[in-house]
Design a protein around this motif. Structure first.
Motif, PDB file in Angstrom:
ATOM      1  N   ASP A 176       0.848  -1.104  -0.120  1.00  0.00           N
ATOM      2  CA  ASP A 176       0.050  -0.078   0.003  1.00  0.00           C
ATOM      3  C   ASP A 176       0.826   1.397  -0.010  1.00  0.00           C
ATOM      4  O   ASP A 176       1.871   1.196   0.846  1.00  0.00           O
ATOM      5  N   GLU A 177       0.663   2.098  -0.809  1.00  0.00           N
ATOM      6  CA  GLU A 177       1.374   3.134  -1.017  1.00  0.00           C
ATOM      7  C   GLU A 177       0.694   4.406  -0.062  1.00  0.00           C
ATOM      8  O   GLU A 177      -0.606   4.693  -0.717  1.00  0.00           O
ATOM      9  N   TYR A 178       1.256   5.432   0.470  1.00  0.00           N
ATOM     10  CA  TYR A 178       0.474   6.243   1.211  1.00  0.00           C
ATOM     11  C   TYR A 178       1.631   7.677   0.809  1.00  0.00           C
ATOM     12  O   TYR A 178       2.706   7.783   0.996  1.00  0.00           O
ATOM     13  N   ILE A 179       0.791   8.827   0.201  1.00  0.00           N
ATOM     14  CA  ILE A 179       1.620   9.880   0.178  1.00  0.00           C
ATOM     15  C   ILE A 179       1.253  10.950   1.048  1.00  0.00           C
ATOM     16  O   ILE A 179      -0.010  11.025   1.473  1.00  0.00           O
ATOM     17  N   LEU A 180       2.299  11.360   1.804  1.00  0.00           N
ATOM     18  CA  LEU A 180       2.160  11.931   3.074  1.00  0.00           C
ATOM     19  C   LEU A 180       2.617  13.582   2.869  1.00  0.00           C
ATOM     20  O   LEU A 180       3.796  13.816   2.031  1.00  0.00           O
ATOM     21  N   ALA A 181       1.951  14.447   3.573  1.00  0.00           N
ATOM     22  CA  ALA A 181       2.397  16.057   3.664  1.00  0.00           C
ATOM     23  C   ALA A 181       3.560  16.024   4.451  1.00  0.00           C
ATOM     24  O   ALA A 181       3.726  15.396   5.496  1.00  0.00           O
ATOM     25  N   ARG A 182       4.384  16.944   4.078  1.00  0.00           N
ATOM     26  CA  ARG A 182       5.590  17.310   5.046  1.00  0.00           C
ATOM     27  C   ARG A 182       5.243  18.498   5.740  1.00  0.00           C
ATOM     28  O   ARG A 182       4.244  19.300   5.297  1.00  0.00           O
ATOM     29  N   THR A 183       5.895  18.804   6.882  1.00  0.00           N
ATOM     30  CA  THR A 183       5.772  19.831   7.520  1.00  0.00           C
ATOM     31  C   THR A 183       6.165  21.084   6.978  1.00  0.00           C
ATOM     32  O   THR A 183       5.538  22.354   6.922  1.00  0.00           O
ATOM     33  N   ASP A 184       6.909  21.045   5.887  1.00  0.00           N
ATOM     34  CA  ASP A 184       7.369  22.448   5.092  1.00  0.00           C
ATOM     35  C   ASP A 184       6.378  22.563   3.996  1.00  0.00           C
ATOM     36  O   ASP A 184       6.476  23.510   3.347  1.00  0.00           O
ATOM     37  N   ALA A 185       5.490  21.607   3.735  1.00  0.00           N
ATOM     38  CA  ALA A 185       4.466  21.803   2.783  1.00  0.00           C
ATOM     39  C   ALA A 185       4.997  22.006   1.285  1.00  0.00           C
ATOM     40  O   ALA A 185       4.093  22.042   0.230  1.00  0.00           O
ATOM     41  N   ALA A 186       6.349  21.838   1.277  1.00  0.00           N
ATOM     42  CA  ALA A 186       6.897  22.001  -0.279  1.00  0.00           C
ATOM     43  C   ALA A 186       6.817  20.935  -0.977  1.00  0.00           C
ATOM     44  O   ALA A 186       6.744  20.786  -2.328  1.00  0.00           O
ATOM     45  N   THR A 187       6.915  19.643  -0.420  1.00  0.00           N
ATOM     46  CA  THR A 187       7.035  18.411  -1.150  1.00  0.00           C
ATOM     47  C   THR A 187       6.322  17.321  -0.258  1.00  0.00           C
ATOM     48  O   THR A 187       5.651  17.548   0.645  1.00  0.00           O
ATOM     49  N   THR A 188       6.297  16.318  -0.830  1.00  0.00           N
ATOM     50  CA  THR A 188       5.615  15.131  -0.143  1.00  0.00           C
ATOM     51  C   THR A 188       6.591  14.035   0.120  1.00  0.00           C
ATOM     52  O   THR A 188       7.640  13.855  -0.603  1.00  0.00           O
ATOM     53  N   ILE A 189       6.110  12.978   0.882  1.00  0.00           N
ATOM     54  CA  ILE A 189       6.725  11.635   1.137  1.00  0.00           C
ATOM     55  C   ILE A 189       6.094  10.735   0.592  1.00  0.00           C
ATOM     56  O   ILE A 189       4.884  10.455   0.884  1.00  0.00           O
ATOM     57  N   TRP A 190       6.636   9.621  -0.074  1.00  0.00           N
ATOM     58  CA  TRP A 190       5.995   8.395  -0.515  1.00  0.00           C
ATOM     59  C   TRP A 190       6.352   7.173   0.542  1.00  0.00           C
ATOM     60  O   TRP A 190       7.805   6.726   0.681  1.00  0.00           O
TER      61      TRP A 190
END
Length: 82
Positions: free
Chosen positions: A26-40
């Motif tokens: 299962d792949e989760y796309i997560l927001a980062r605290t800097d809101a500039a990029t995401t984490i997979w």
């Protein structure tokens, strides 16, 4: 631990999208605290951590927690006591 992390990410509105992968993860796309990029983040079918990537490259589970600002304290504060 990963189930708890995903539950926490959902509770703190950090999960942006979930997708099934051909390899069964299962792949989760997560927001980062800097809101500039995401984490997979990928979770194996057996519920274990598979891998995570950000702009920096591969990430550990601890790095994901830090970069997303996940906090048990925030969950306790946001969830009223029963």
């Amino acid at each position: 631990m990963i189930d708890d992390l995903i539950e926490l990410a959902f509770a703190q509105n950090i999960v942006r999208e979930t997708l099934p992968c051909p390899d069964g993860c299962d792949e989760y796309i997560l927001a980062r605290t800097d809101a500039a990029t995401t984490i997979w983040l990928w979770v194996r079918p057996d519920g274990r951590f598979s891998r995570a990537f950000g702009d920096e490259g591969p990430l550990s589970l601890g790095q994901v927690v830090t970069m997303c600002g996940l906090s048990y304290t925030a969950r306790r504060t946001a969830t009223p006591a029963a």
